[in-house]
Enzyme design. Structure first.
Site, PDB file in Angstrom:
ATOM      1  N   ASP A  79      53.374  26.796  25.018  1.00 58.34           N
ATOM      2  CA  ASP A  79      52.612  27.336  23.892  1.00 58.34           C
ATOM      3  C   ASP A  79      52.351  28.822  24.107  1.00 58.34           C
ATOM      4  OD1 ASP A  79      52.521  24.927  22.650  1.00 58.34           O
ATOM      5  OD2 ASP A  79      50.529  24.374  23.393  1.00 58.34           O
ATOM      6  N   TYR A 134      52.355  16.479  25.897  1.00 54.33           N
ATOM      7  CA  TYR A 134      51.417  17.463  25.339  1.00 54.33           C
ATOM      8  C   TYR A 134      50.162  17.449  26.219  1.00 54.33           C
ATOM      9  CZ  TYR A 134      54.408  17.324  21.189  1.00 54.33           C
ATOM     10  OH  TYR A 134      55.468  17.393  20.325  1.00 54.33           O
ATOM     11  N   TYR A 168      51.483  21.467  35.789  1.00 52.96           N
ATOM     12  CA  TYR A 168      50.587  22.325  35.014  1.00 52.96           C
ATOM     13  C   TYR A 168      49.280  22.527  35.773  1.00 52.96           C
ATOM     14  CZ  TYR A 168      53.447  21.384  30.869  1.00 52.96           C
ATOM     15  OH  TYR A 168      54.470  21.288  29.971  1.00 52.96           O
TER      16      TYR A 168
END
Ligand code: ZN
Length: 437
Positions: A260, A399, A327
């Site tokens: 993103d 996501y 992440y």
């Protein structure tokens, strides 16, 4: 001495030649092309001329024995073409009407001459060292030659397209010193007999990684409805500087997935292939390429590896979907975080399947579907009463922001659900993208 079988083979070629010439006028090149697979190191026009001369000798012999009429001889001579007039008239065959080649209309030699010259000029002007020739729009000629090959049961013919490519390519090589190259040509010259020559320059593809040190940087330029830029920087902007380095028309980037806009891409970076289209320069030092990319902004860092082939693009894109990622998420929780909350979270999200409907924030752009992705592992560190950091190792395509907040129940299970309190992802970084190209 030739044995019978070999004599028979010679006979067949000669007989076929005479049968063809009795019916159709053909130039040397178009006749020779029907027998292109026979003999080596010969040009088709040499083949055609040789066959016609042997045929003339054979027919002369028949005439002398009284086995062939002057009229028949005259019509075959007419089909050999006007350049055989001296040979035919020397045999006493006069007043012949010489016909144009049934296949090419007598235009082929001129076409070869003209396009050889034009392509050679282009090769020299554009300083091309490796080239390829393509030929378009020869439908009628191709159709007629195929019909004749079928009619006379000939399986040794070469197509006119193949001959033009070969003969013109050879001429261009001899004149310019450039080499025909089927694997990696610098330029492809497409000869369209109706429209002329167009030059295609195959794209240059460069394998690299990028690191995004800041937030608010998109992969592609994000243009608003009003025509302005939503974010001042994009990965594409830096890559587009390579268009002028290679003197190309434009740039396309093929990345192994996309983070993103507000997510940093750290660690070893994300793989991408930078495609430079219609380049007029090719052999650029990749150190210079890396320098140009890194000079653009301090917020993006590039590591350039090598020139690659087209198949790598598909593999890069595929790896973006399948490879695992790590992440780092900064998570804010409504309730006060207890120590056993962290333990529970880590234990729960161990090889855990997550069911996600397309997040609400991107529903406008993407179809509402359900996807299942795995979280392999979560490690946490509490920073304050309401904030903790989580390292999340998961399958590509998960996501992560929704894994944290649950997206109003569209993602389950989620951090919010397991903690029993509204939670959201305040900051997100990609630390690692597993590369499997
Ligand atoms: Zn012809």
């Amino acid at each position: 001495m030739l044995n019978d079988r070999r004599c028979g083979a010679l006979n067949t070629i000669l007989h076929k030649t005479i049968k063809i010439l009795s019916r159709y006028p053909l130039c040397d090149r178009c006749l020779g092309r029907l027998f292109a697979e026979l003999g080596r190191g010969l040009d088709n026009s040499e083949r055609g001329r040789s066959l016609k001369i042997v045929a003339l000798m054979h027919l002369h012999d028949l005439m002398r024995k009284g086995e062939l009429s002057i009229d028949d001889m005259s019509s075959i001579c007419g089909n050999m073409g006007p350049e055989y007039e001296p040979l035919c008239s020397a045999l006493g065959i006069k007043d012949v009407s010489y016909n144009k080649c049934h296949i090419c209309g007598g235009n082929l030699e001129e076409l070869i001459h003209r396009y050889s010259k034009e392509v050679a000029e282009l090769v020299l002007r554009e300083k091309v060292r490796r080239f390829l020739i393509g030929v378009k729009s020869l439908k009628e000629i191709s159709k007629r030659e195929r019909e004749i090959a079928e009619e006379f049961g000939i399986d040794t013919w070469e197509s006119v397209k193949s001959e033009l490519k070969r003969v013109i390519g050879k001429h261009v090589r001899d004149v310019t010193g450039a080499q025909p190259d089927f694997e990696e040509p610098e330029a492809i010259f497409i000869i369209d007999v109706d429209k002329g020559i167009t030059v295609e320059r195959p794209s240059i593809l460069i394998l690299a990684d990028y690191i995004k040190l800041g937030r608010g940087i998109s992969q592609m330029p994000w243009v608003t409805k009003e025509g302005g830029r939503k974010y001042p920087l994009s990965v594409y902007d830096a890559c587009s500087k390579l268009a002028s380095v290679y003197n190309g028309s434009d740039i396309v980037i093929h990345a192994a997935g996309r983070e993103d806009v507000d997510v940093r891409m750290l660690g070893t970076g994300r793989s991408l292939v930078i495609e430079i289209r219609q380049p007029r320069r090719r052999d650029v030092d990749l150190k210079l390429v890396e320098h140009v990319l890194n000079e653009y902004t301090k917020w993006l860092r590039f590591k350039v590896y090598t020139y690659v082939r087209r198949e790598i693009v598909r593999r890069i894109k595929e790896s973006g979907r399948t490879s695992y990622k790590i992440y780092r998420a900064l998570v804010v929780v409504s309730k006060r975080i207890e120590m056993d909350d962290m333990e529970r979270l880590e234990k729960f999200f161990h090889n855990r399947e997550i069911v996600q409907r397309t997040p609400r924030r991107i529903l406008r752009r993407k179809k509402d579907v359900v996807r299942i992705r795995k979280v392999f592992e979560v490690k946490t560190r509490k920073l304050s009463e309401h904030v903790f950091v989580a390292l999340i190792r998961c399958e590509g395509g998960l996501y992560v922001k929704e894994l944290v907040d649950g997206d109003g129940g569209r993602t389950a299970p989620s951090f919010a659900e397991v903690l029993g309190s509204p939670s959201y992802c305040a900051e997100l970084d990609v630390l690692y993208v597993h590369k499997q190209i």
